[in-house]
Write a protein that holds these residues in place. Structure first.
Motif, PDB file in Angstrom:
ATOM      1  N   HIS A 180       0.825  -1.203   0.000  1.00 37.42           N
ATOM      2  CA  HIS A 180       0.000   0.000   0.000  1.00 37.42           C
ATOM      3  C   HIS A 180       0.866   1.262   0.000  1.00 37.42           C
ATOM      4  N   TRP A 181       0.226   2.385  -0.376  1.00 32.70           N
ATOM      5  CA  TRP A 181       0.853   3.717  -0.336  1.00 32.70           C
ATOM      6  C   TRP A 181       2.134   3.788  -1.183  1.00 32.70           C
ATOM      7  N   GLY A 182       2.162   3.046  -2.256  1.00 34.14           N
ATOM      8  CA  GLY A 182       3.313   3.080  -3.152  1.00 34.14           C
ATOM      9  C   GLY A 182       4.468   2.187  -2.754  1.00 34.14           C
ATOM     10  N   ALA A 183       4.339   1.478  -1.644  1.00 40.09           N
ATOM     11  CA  ALA A 183       5.406   0.573  -1.207  1.00 40.09           C
ATOM     12  C   ALA A 183       5.319  -0.741  -1.973  1.00 40.09           C
ATOM     13  N   PRO A 184       6.434  -1.472  -2.090  1.00 34.91           N
ATOM     14  CA  PRO A 184       6.385  -2.771  -2.773  1.00 34.91           C
ATOM     15  C   PRO A 184       5.650  -3.803  -1.924  1.00 34.91           C
ATOM     16  N   GLU A 185       4.990  -4.752  -2.570  1.00 38.17           N
ATOM     17  CA  GLU A 185       4.318  -5.832  -1.848  1.00 38.17           C
ATOM     18  C   GLU A 185       5.337  -6.919  -1.538  1.00 38.17           C
ATOM     19  N   LEU A 186       5.729  -7.022  -0.250  1.00 41.63           N
ATOM     20  CA  LEU A 186       6.809  -7.914   0.142  1.00 41.63           C
ATOM     21  C   LEU A 186       6.354  -9.102   0.975  1.00 41.63           C
ATOM     22  N   GLY A 187       5.082  -9.148   1.349  1.00 45.21           N
ATOM     23  CA  GLY A 187       4.581 -10.287   2.117  1.00 45.21           C
ATOM     24  C   GLY A 187       5.330 -10.477   3.422  1.00 45.21           C
ATOM     25  N   ILE A 188       5.805 -11.696   3.657  1.00 38.60           N
ATOM     26  CA  ILE A 188       6.458 -12.024   4.926  1.00 38.60           C
ATOM     27  C   ILE A 188       7.768 -11.248   5.107  1.00 38.60           C
ATOM     28  N   THR A 189       8.450 -10.925   4.022  1.00 35.87           N
ATOM     29  CA  THR A 189       9.668 -10.116   4.105  1.00 35.87           C
ATOM     30  C   THR A 189       9.346  -8.717   4.619  1.00 35.87           C
ATOM     31  N   GLY A 190       8.228  -8.159   4.168  1.00 40.42           N
ATOM     32  CA  GLY A 190       7.809  -6.850   4.643  1.00 40.42           C
ATOM     33  C   GLY A 190       7.543  -6.847   6.139  1.00 40.42           C
ATOM     34  N   ALA A 191       6.954  -7.930   6.654  1.00 41.15           N
ATOM     35  CA  ALA A 191       6.710  -8.029   8.096  1.00 41.15           C
ATOM     36  C   ALA A 191       8.020  -8.052   8.871  1.00 41.15           C
ATOM     37  N   ALA A 192       9.028  -8.726   8.332  1.00 41.86           N
ATOM     38  CA  ALA A 192      10.329  -8.786   8.998  1.00 41.86           C
ATOM     39  C   ALA A 192      10.992  -7.413   9.030  1.00 41.86           C
ATOM     40  N   ILE A 193      10.943  -6.696   7.910  1.00 45.15           N
ATOM     41  CA  ILE A 193      11.531  -5.346   7.858  1.00 45.15           C
ATOM     42  C   ILE A 193      10.823  -4.427   8.849  1.00 45.15           C
ATOM     43  N   ALA A 194       9.503  -4.523   8.914  1.00 46.31           N
ATOM     44  CA  ALA A 194       8.735  -3.692   9.841  1.00 46.31           C
ATOM     45  C   ALA A 194       9.133  -3.960  11.288  1.00 46.31           C
ATOM     46  N   SER A 195       9.389  -5.212  11.621  1.00 44.17           N
ATOM     47  CA  SER A 195       9.772  -5.560  12.990  1.00 44.17           C
ATOM     48  C   SER A 195      11.110  -4.933  13.371  1.00 44.17           C
ATOM     49  N   VAL A 196      12.088  -4.975  12.461  1.00 43.49           N
ATOM     50  CA  VAL A 196      13.394  -4.385  12.747  1.00 43.49           C
ATOM     51  C   VAL A 196      13.285  -2.866  12.919  1.00 43.49           C
TER      52      VAL A 196
END
Length: 450
Positions: A180-196
Motif C-alpha cells: 500500500h501507499w506506493g510501497a512494494p508488496e513484500l509479504g512475509i519479508t515486509g513483516a520482517a523489515i517492519a519488525s526491525v
C-alpha cells in the motif's frame, strides 16, 4: 500498608507495565493478523519463525530481567551508583548475547528442516528470521532500559514508548506486506523489515528519555569501560532467569513444531490460539514485573511483612484475570479466531474448528500460567533464581513436552492433545514455584546484604 493500599500501589505501578507488554505483544500480533489476511502459508511460516525468534529473545532477556531487581533493591537502599553499574552491564551482556545468537537465526532453515518442518514453510520462516534477527540487538537493549526505568517506577514512559512502537509496526506492516501507499508488496519479508524498524524506533525513544530525564545516572559516559564485578553479578542472576524463560518458551516452541507435523491449517490455528493466550499472558507478565519491583524494594529495606502482604495481593489479581480469560475463551472462540482470517479464506472453517478446541485447552492452563509467572517475579525480587530455574526445566521439559507428544500423537488426540500437555507442564511449574516462594522468601530477606 493495608491490602487495599497494596492493591492501589500494584495498580499504579502495574497497569502501565501491563499496557506496555500488551503494546509490545501487539507488534507480534499485528504480524500474525496481517499475514493471516495475506495467506495461510505465510501465517504458518511467521508462527514458526516468531516462535524461534521468541526463544532467542527470551533467553537473552534474562539479563534485562536481572537488572530489574538489582535496580529496585539499589533504589530501596538509596545506592544510586549501583543503579548505573547494573544497567550498564546489563546492556553489555545483551549485546554480547546478540552476537552469539545471530548466526543461528541466519542459518535457521537447515535446523527447521531437521526438526521435521515442511520445506516451503521452513524456507519462508528462515527468510523472515534472516531479516527480523537483526532486530534482536535493539530489542534486547530496549528490554534492559525498560527494566531500568520500570524499577525506578517510571512505568508511564515504558508504556508510551511501546505504544509508539506498536503504531509504527502496524503502519509499516500494512504498507510493506500488502504494497500500500506506493510501497512494494513484500509479504512475509515486509513483516520482517517492519519488525526491525520498530525495534530501532523503540531503542532511540527509550534511550533518549533515559539520558534526558535521568541525566544524573550518566548511563553512556565511559560506557566502554568494563565493570567486571557487576558484570558477574548480572550474569549470575541473568543466566538462570534466561534459562527459566527458555524452559517455558521452548515448551511452546516444541508445541509449534509438533503442530507443524499435523499440517499447515493446524499450525495456523495454533498460531492464532497461542497469540490470543499470549495476549492475556501479558497481563500476568505486567503483574509479575510489578511483583519483582515491589519485592525487590522490600528486599532492599529488609521488610518481609510488607513483601508477604503485597505477594498475596498480586496473586489474587492474577487469579481474577485468569477467571475472566477462561470465561472469554470458552464462550466466544469463533469471533476471536475470525479476527485473524480473511473472509474468503478456503481454510477458514477448518481453522475455526481446530482453533476452538485449542482455545478450550488454553482455558485449562490460564490459571497456572498466570500463577507461575507472577511467583517467578516475586522470587526474582529476592534474587532467588537458581532453584526456580530447575523447577521450570523439570516442569516444562520432563513433564510438559513429553506429555504433549504423548497426548497429541501416542493417544492420537491431535492438536488439542498437544495443548493438554502444555497445561500439565505449566500446572506443575505454578504449583512448585508457589511452594518455593512461601517456604523460602521469608528466610532470604532478613539475610539480605545489599
Amino acid at each position: 500498608m493495608t491490602y487495599r493500599a497494596h492493591a492501589r500501589a500494584v495498580a499504579v505501578l502495574g497497569l502501565p507495565l501491563i499496557g506496555g507488554h500488551v503494546a509490545q505483544f501487539a507488534i507480534n500480533m499485528t504480524d500474525t493478523i496481517m499475514l493471516g489476511w495475506y495467506g495461510v502459508d505465510e501465517l504458518a511460516a511467521v508462527t514458526l519463525a516468531g516462535s524461534c525468534f521468541f526463544v532467542f529473545f527470551m533467553l537473552g532477556a534474562g539479563f534485562a530481567f536481572a537488572v530489574m531487581p538489582l535496580v529496585a533493591a539499589a533504589a530501596g537502599a538509596g545506592e544510586e551508583r549501583q543503579i548505573r553499574r547494573s544497567t550498564r552491564m546489563g546492556l553489555w551482556l545483551s549485546l554480547a548475547y546478540g552476537v552469539l545468537a545471530m548466526p543461528v537465526l541466519w542459518y535457521s532453515e537447515p535446523l527447521l528442516l531437521m526438526l521435521g518442518q515442511k520445506p516451503g514453510v521452513a524456507a519462508d520462516a528462515s527468510a523472515y528470521l534472516r531479516i527480523a534477527g537483526w532486530g534482536l540487538f535493539p530489542a534486547l537493549l530496549v528490554m534492559v532500559l525498560k527494566s531500568y526505568l520500570a524499577a525506578l517506577e517510571r512505568t508511564q514512559v515504558v508504556l508510551w514508548v511501546t505504544v509508539l512502537a506498536a503504531l509504527v509496526n502496524a503502519v509499516v506492516n500494512y504498507a510493506l506486506i500488502f504494497g500500500h501507499w506506493g510501497a512494494p508488496e513484500l509479504g512475509i519479508t515486509g513483516a520482517a523489515i517492519a519488525s526491525v524498524l520498530t525495534q530501532l524506533v523503540s531503542l532511540v525513544a527509550v534511550l533518549a528519555y533515559a539520558l534526558k530525564a535521568l541525566a544524573e545516572h550518566e548511563l553512556m559516559r565511559n560506557f566502554h569501560r568494563p565493570d567486571w564485578e557487576m558484570l558477574r553479578e548480572v550474569f549470575r542472576l541473568g543466566v538462570p532467569i534466561g534459562l527459566t524463560n527458555l524452559s517455558e518458551i521452548s515448551l511452546f516452541t516444541a508445541s509449534a513444531m509438533m503442530m507443524g507435523w499435523l499440517g499447515t491449517a493446524t499450525l495456523a490455528a495454533h498460531g492464532i490460539a497461542i497469540t490470543l493466550s499470549g495476549l492475556t499472558f501479558m497481563v500476568h507478565l505486567g503483574l509479575s514485573n510489578a511483583a519483582t519491583i515491589r519485592s525487590g524494594n522490600a528486599y532492599g529495606r529488609r521488610d518481609w511483612p510488607h513483601m508477604a502482604r503485597g505477594a498475596k495481593v498480586v496473586i489474587a489479581l492474577s487469579l481474577a484475570m485468569s477467571v475472566a480469560t477462561i470465561i472469554l475463551f470458552l464462550t466466544a472462540p469463533d469471533p476471536l479466531i475470525s479476527l485473524f482470517l480473511g473472509t474468503e479464506d478456503p481454510d477458514k472453517p477448518q481453522i475455526l474448528l481446530i482453533g476452538a478446541g485449542l482455545l478450550a485447552a488454553a482455558a485449562l492452563f490460564q490459571l497456572m500460567d498466570g500463577m507461575q509467572v507472577v511467583v517467578l517475579g516475586l522470587l526474582r525480587g529476592v534474587r532467588d533464581t537458581g532453584v526456580p530455574m530447575v523447577i521450570a526445566a523439570l516442569s516444562y521439559w520432563v513433564v510438559g513436552i513429553p506429555a504433549s507428544y504423548l497426548f497429541g500423537f501416542t493417544f492420537g488426540w491431535g492438536g488439542v492433545g498437544v495443548w493438554y500437555g502444555l497445561a500439565l507442564g505449566l500446572s506443575c511449574a505454578g504449583f512448585f514455584l508457589l511452594i518455593r516462594f512461601w517456604r523460602q522468601a521469608a528466610h532470604r530477606v532478613p539475610a539480605a546484604a545489599i
